[in-house]
Design a protein around this motif. Structure first.
Motif, PDB file in Angstrom:
ATOM      1  N   GLU A  78       7.589   6.680  -6.738  1.00  0.00           N
ATOM      2  CA  GLU A  78       7.099   7.916  -5.906  1.00  0.00           C
ATOM      3  C   GLU A  78       8.168   8.967  -6.106  1.00  0.00           C
ATOM      4  O   GLU A  78       8.074  10.018  -6.223  1.00  0.00           O
TER       5      GLU A  78
ATOM      6  N   GLU B 226       1.023  -1.136  -0.018  1.00  0.00           N
ATOM      7  CA  GLU B 226      -0.175  -0.076   0.036  1.00  0.00           C
ATOM      8  C   GLU B 226       0.969   1.170   0.207  1.00  0.00           C
ATOM      9  O   GLU B 226       1.811   1.364   0.817  1.00  0.00           O
ATOM     10  N   ARG B 227       0.568   2.077  -0.995  1.00  0.00           N
ATOM     11  CA  ARG B 227       1.335   3.418  -1.168  1.00  0.00           C
ATOM     12  C   ARG B 227       0.330   4.694  -1.100  1.00  0.00           C
ATOM     13  O   ARG B 227      -0.743   4.378  -1.620  1.00  0.00           O
ATOM     14  N   HIS B 228       0.869   5.805  -0.621  1.00  0.00           N
ATOM     15  CA  HIS B 228       0.038   6.866  -0.806  1.00  0.00           C
ATOM     16  C   HIS B 228       0.887   7.906  -1.125  1.00  0.00           C
ATOM     17  O   HIS B 228       1.920   8.476  -0.644  1.00  0.00           O
ATOM     18  N   TYR B 229       0.536   8.448  -2.675  1.00  0.00           N
ATOM     19  CA  TYR B 229       1.236   9.201  -3.221  1.00  0.00           C
ATOM     20  C   TYR B 229       0.603  10.355  -3.418  1.00  0.00           C
ATOM     21  O   TYR B 229      -0.656  10.568  -3.454  1.00  0.00           O
ATOM     22  N   LYS B 230       1.427  11.756  -3.427  1.00  0.00           N
ATOM     23  CA  LYS B 230       0.628  12.963  -3.191  1.00  0.00           C
ATOM     24  C   LYS B 230       0.515  13.657  -4.636  1.00  0.00           C
ATOM     25  O   LYS B 230       1.007  14.628  -5.043  1.00  0.00           O
TER      26      LYS B 230
ATOM     27  N   GLU C  15      -5.433  13.850  -0.726  1.00  0.00           N
ATOM     28  CA  GLU C  15      -3.908  14.485  -0.904  1.00  0.00           C
ATOM     29  C   GLU C  15      -3.446  13.850  -2.083  1.00  0.00           C
ATOM     30  O   GLU C  15      -2.065  14.092  -2.294  1.00  0.00           O
TER      31      GLU C  15
ATOM     32  N   GLU D  73      -7.669  10.192  -3.194  1.00  0.00           N
ATOM     33  CA  GLU D  73      -7.762  10.667  -1.747  1.00  0.00           C
ATOM     34  C   GLU D  73      -7.534  11.999  -1.872  1.00  0.00           C
ATOM     35  O   GLU D  73      -6.949  12.737  -2.684  1.00  0.00           O
TER      36      GLU D  73
ATOM     37  N   CYS E 254      -3.454  10.061  -4.391  1.00  0.00           N
ATOM     38  CA  CYS E 254      -3.751   8.835  -4.492  1.00  0.00           C
ATOM     39  C   CYS E 254      -3.259   7.567  -3.658  1.00  0.00           C
ATOM     40  O   CYS E 254      -2.006   7.783  -3.310  1.00  0.00           O
ATOM     41  N   ARG E 255      -4.108   6.663  -3.766  1.00  0.00           N
ATOM     42  CA  ARG E 255      -3.791   5.487  -2.886  1.00  0.00           C
ATOM     43  C   ARG E 255      -3.607   4.323  -3.986  1.00  0.00           C
ATOM     44  O   ARG E 255      -4.366   4.129  -4.827  1.00  0.00           O
TER      45      ARG E 255
END
Length: 160
Positions: free
Chosen positions: A128, A17-21, A96, A94, A98-99
């Motif tokens: 990232e 799982e990654r959360h990118y800005k 902020e 998301e 994208c997940r």
């Protein structure tokens, strides 16, 4: 963030799982645009981007392996065969950015599994860095560090 392993009827899933800005569209482009793919996975190309289409893996020895796309929903889901297994990318917007979930379904864990998992981990870190406009330093060293982590993770999982 290290992948999470889970037993499923097909074997094991490894979920990253990654959360990118960055927007879903920008992340999707890195997964599907043949001009951007080589920046994070030099052997991978899209042949035909659609459900039933294919990805191509260049073995760097003159052999190309075609991998069938089992699901493709633009800017949302991309799933394709990965040898005997499969990989699935799921994107969701998301506030902020994208997940991204990368879910590899692995039929049988082997001694090669930690190598693959470390590779996916580093690839997601490289994506990232590319999105952030940063040069990723020493990919080989990053992989070696993650490889040790994934050896321990897979071994612990097998014993549980």
């Amino acid at each position: 963030m290290t992948a999470k392993l889970k037993r499923v009827p097909e074997g094991t899933t490894a979920t990253f799982e990654r959360h990118y800005k960055h927007s879903v569209e920008k992340v999707w482009a890195y997964l599907t645009d043949n001009d951007l793919l080589p920046e994070w996975f030099s052997e991978l190309r899209v042949k035909e981007l659609r459900t039933g289409g294919s990805m191509v893996f260049d073995m760097q020895d003159g052999n190309l392996i075609e991998m069938r796309i089992s699901e493709c929903k633009p800017a949302s889901v991309l799933e394709y065969s990965w040898g005997e297994d499969k990989v699935r990318f799921e994107l969701a917007a998301e506030p902020e950015g994208c997940r991204l979930l990368l879910i590899e379904t692995i039929g049988t864990l082997t001694d090669h599994t930690p190598k693959d998992l470390a590779g996916w981990h580093v690839c997601l870190d490289v994506i990232e860095a590319l999105l952030d406009g940063v040069v990723f330093q020493d990919r080989k060293r990053a992989w070696e560090q993650q490889y040790e982590t994934y050896i321990a993770l897979v071994e612990g999982y097998r014993q549980s």
